[in-house]
Design a protein around this motif. Structure first.
Motif, short mmCIF file in Angstrom:
data_model
loop_
_atom_site.label_atom_id
_atom_site.label_comp_id
_atom_site.label_asym_id
_atom_site.label_seq_id
_atom_site.Cartn_x
_atom_site.Cartn_y
_atom_site.Cartn_z
N LEU A 275 0.82 -1.20 0.00
CA LEU A 275 0.00 0.00 0.00
C LEU A 275 0.86 1.26 0.00
CD1 LEU A 275 -2.82 -1.01 2.49
CD2 LEU A 275 -3.09 -0.60 0.04
N ALA A 276 1.95 1.24 0.75
CA ALA A 276 2.83 2.40 0.82
C ALA A 276 3.43 2.70 -0.56
CB ALA A 276 3.94 2.17 1.84
N MET A 277 3.82 1.67 -1.29
CA MET A 277 4.36 1.88 -2.63
C MET A 277 3.30 2.46 -3.55
SD MET A 277 4.24 0.58 -5.96
CE MET A 277 3.68 -1.13 -5.81
N ALA A 278 2.11 1.87 -3.53
CA ALA A 278 1.04 2.33 -4.43
C ALA A 278 0.60 3.75 -4.10
CB ALA A 278 -0.15 1.38 -4.34
N ALA A 279 0.65 4.11 -2.83
CA ALA A 279 0.14 5.41 -2.38
C ALA A 279 0.78 6.57 -3.10
CB ALA A 279 0.34 5.56 -0.87
N THR A 280 2.08 6.51 -3.32
CA THR A 280 2.79 7.63 -3.94
C THR A 280 3.47 7.24 -5.24
OG1 THR A 280 4.75 7.13 -2.59
CG2 THR A 280 3.20 8.76 -1.73
N GLY A 281 3.16 6.05 -5.74
CA GLY A 281 3.86 5.57 -6.93
C GLY A 281 3.25 5.98 -8.25
N GLY A 282 2.04 6.55 -8.20
CA GLY A 282 1.40 6.97 -9.44
C GLY A 282 0.24 6.12 -9.88
N ALA A 283 -0.16 5.15 -9.07
CA ALA A 283 -1.34 4.35 -9.40
C ALA A 283 -2.61 5.17 -9.16
CB ALA A 283 -1.37 3.07 -8.56
N ASP A 284 -3.67 4.77 -9.84
CA ASP A 284 -4.97 5.43 -9.65
C ASP A 284 -5.79 4.77 -8.55
OD1 ASP A 284 -4.95 7.35 -12.00
OD2 ASP A 284 -4.62 5.44 -13.04
N ALA A 285 -5.52 3.49 -8.29
CA ALA A 285 -6.32 2.76 -7.31
C ALA A 285 -5.52 1.59 -6.79
CB ALA A 285 -7.63 2.27 -7.94
N VAL A 286 -5.93 1.09 -5.63
CA VAL A 286 -5.44 -0.19 -5.13
C VAL A 286 -6.60 -1.17 -5.11
CG1 VAL A 286 -3.55 0.77 -3.76
CG2 VAL A 286 -5.79 0.48 -2.71
N LEU A 287 -6.30 -2.40 -5.45
CA LEU A 287 -7.30 -3.47 -5.45
C LEU A 287 -6.99 -4.39 -4.29
CD1 LEU A 287 -9.62 -5.10 -6.67
CD2 LEU A 287 -7.98 -6.08 -8.31
N LEU A 288 -7.94 -4.50 -3.36
CA LEU A 288 -7.78 -5.34 -2.18
C LEU A 288 -8.39 -6.71 -2.45
CD1 LEU A 288 -8.93 -2.80 0.58
CD2 LEU A 288 -6.63 -3.11 -0.36
N PRO A 289 -7.63 -7.79 -2.25
CA PRO A 289 -8.17 -9.12 -2.51
C PRO A 289 -8.95 -9.66 -1.31
CG PRO A 289 -5.88 -9.31 -1.87
CD PRO A 289 -6.20 -7.83 -1.90
N LYS A 290 -9.91 -10.53 -1.62
CA LYS A 290 -10.63 -11.30 -0.60
C LYS A 290 -11.15 -10.43 0.55
CE LYS A 290 -7.99 -15.51 -1.61
NZ LYS A 290 -7.12 -14.92 -2.64
N VAL A 291 -11.77 -9.32 0.21
CA VAL A 291 -12.31 -8.43 1.24
C VAL A 291 -13.58 -9.05 1.83
CG1 VAL A 291 -13.25 -6.13 1.71
CG2 VAL A 291 -11.35 -6.41 0.09
N GLU A 292 -13.65 -9.04 3.16
CA GLU A 292 -14.79 -9.67 3.84
C GLU A 292 -15.52 -8.74 4.80
OE1 GLU A 292 -14.03 -14.39 3.81
OE2 GLU A 292 -13.19 -13.35 5.55
N ASP A 293 -14.98 -7.54 5.04
CA ASP A 293 -15.65 -6.65 5.99
C ASP A 293 -15.21 -5.21 5.74
OD1 ASP A 293 -13.16 -6.14 7.52
OD2 ASP A 293 -13.40 -8.23 8.12
N PRO A 294 -16.01 -4.25 6.18
CA PRO A 294 -15.67 -2.83 6.00
C PRO A 294 -14.39 -2.43 6.73
CG PRO A 294 -18.00 -3.08 6.54
CD PRO A 294 -17.36 -4.41 6.77
N ALA A 295 -14.05 -3.14 7.81
CA ALA A 295 -12.86 -2.78 8.57
C ALA A 295 -11.60 -2.92 7.72
CB ALA A 295 -12.75 -3.67 9.81
N THR A 296 -11.57 -3.88 6.82
CA THR A 296 -10.42 -4.03 5.93
C THR A 296 -10.24 -2.79 5.05
OG1 THR A 296 -10.63 -6.44 5.89
CG2 THR A 296 -9.45 -5.41 4.05
#
Length: 282
Positions: free
Chosen positions: A70-91
């Motif tokens: 996430l830290a790399m994606a945050a400032t690396g120039g991506a438009d979005a991060v895709l979270l796998p296997k999400v099961e709850d809003p807390a994630t």
């Protein structure tokens, strides 16, 4: 695009795809995670992806790579991060906090893969979990395994309820929603049929596993020439009606109201976006 595969990341610069998902999860072996992360960071820094939206699929919460991805994606120039296997809003909330602590821009989105029974049943709260939420994507391989369902059943009948719940949750929350991949790359007819079914269900597009499938997906999910011509006629008729002070009009005997105009405008915007990507891809 597997993050460990430099050739795939390079090829993405020429593909007529709306979105490239640079993967750090399933397609990357544990021992290659750090190298793949660095490779994606380098590709993003180099640029050249044009108007294509870039999402980075990170490793899941609870893995040793989650925060660094996430830290790399945050400032690396991506438009979005895709979270796998999400099961709850807390994630989602934890991912958002990690992104913000790492300096992610406000416009960076979070996409969530729903690929477990719990994720599907909690699709609604997940979709509404955070202002950064931008898309839901359906994953059916792990889901079918968990349900003891046949992933390759004709017309995906065992998955129809799951598909509908995913679309409902996304639409209520105002998110984009992407259909699951088709895993048999030799089954061209089945892939085209699955694309048509996904569009009929209301999906915005389909996750793809190989560049050879892009053309069919674009043809099915993109507007046809007839769709574009009809949208232009609706837009023109609506402009004339509005100028005359009317809130409804007729086109070929069909009543046209504001909801039809909104759909026409969406079709024309989509057509413009597809045309731009095709010009870039040459």
């Amino acid at each position: 695009m597997p993050g460990a595969n430099a050739r795939a990341l390079e090829k993405g610069r020429s593909l007529p795809a709306d979105v490239l998902i640079m993967d750090l999860e399933d397609s990357v072996l544990p021992g290659a995670k750090a190298e793949a992360r660095d490779r994606i960071a380098g590709a993003l820094a180099e640029g050249g992806y044009g108007a294509r939206e870039i999402a980075v699929r990170v490793n899941g919460i609870g893995t040793p790579w989650f925060a660094d991805d996430l830290a790399m994606a945050a400032t690396g120039g991506a438009d979005a991060v895709l979270l796998p296997k999400v099961e709850d809003p807390a994630t989602v909330a934890r991912a958002a906090a990690t992104l913000e602590a790492a300096g992610a821009p406000p416009e960076m989105g979070i996409w969530c893969m729903l690929e477990t029974p719990t994720g599907i049943l909690d699709a609604r709260p997940i979709a509404r979990a955070h202002p950064r939420m931008a898309a839901l994507t359906l994953g059916t391989a792990d889901l079918s395994k968990a349900l003891n369902a046949d992933l390759h059943a004709p017309d995906r009948l065992p998955l129809l309820t799951r598909m509908g719940l995913c679309v409902l949750a996304a639409r209520e929350a105002g998110l984009a929603v992407l259909d699951a991949p088709h895993f048999d790359l030799a089954d061209d007819a089945g892939f085209a049929r699955a694309c048509r079914q996904g569009r009929e269900f209301g999906f915005d597009g389909k996750s793809l596993l190989h560049p050879k499938t892009i053309a069919v997906a674009n043809a099915v999910f993109g507007p046809s020439a007839a769709d574009i011509a009809w949208a232009r006629r609706i837009a023109a008729a609506w402009r004339d009606a509005a100028a005359a002070g009317r809130g409804v009009t007729l086109v070929d005997g069909k009543l046209i109201e504001s909801l039809h105009v909104e759909e026409a405008e969406r079709t024309l915007a989509l057509a413009d976006g597809v045309a731009a990507l095709e010009r870039e891809a040459g």
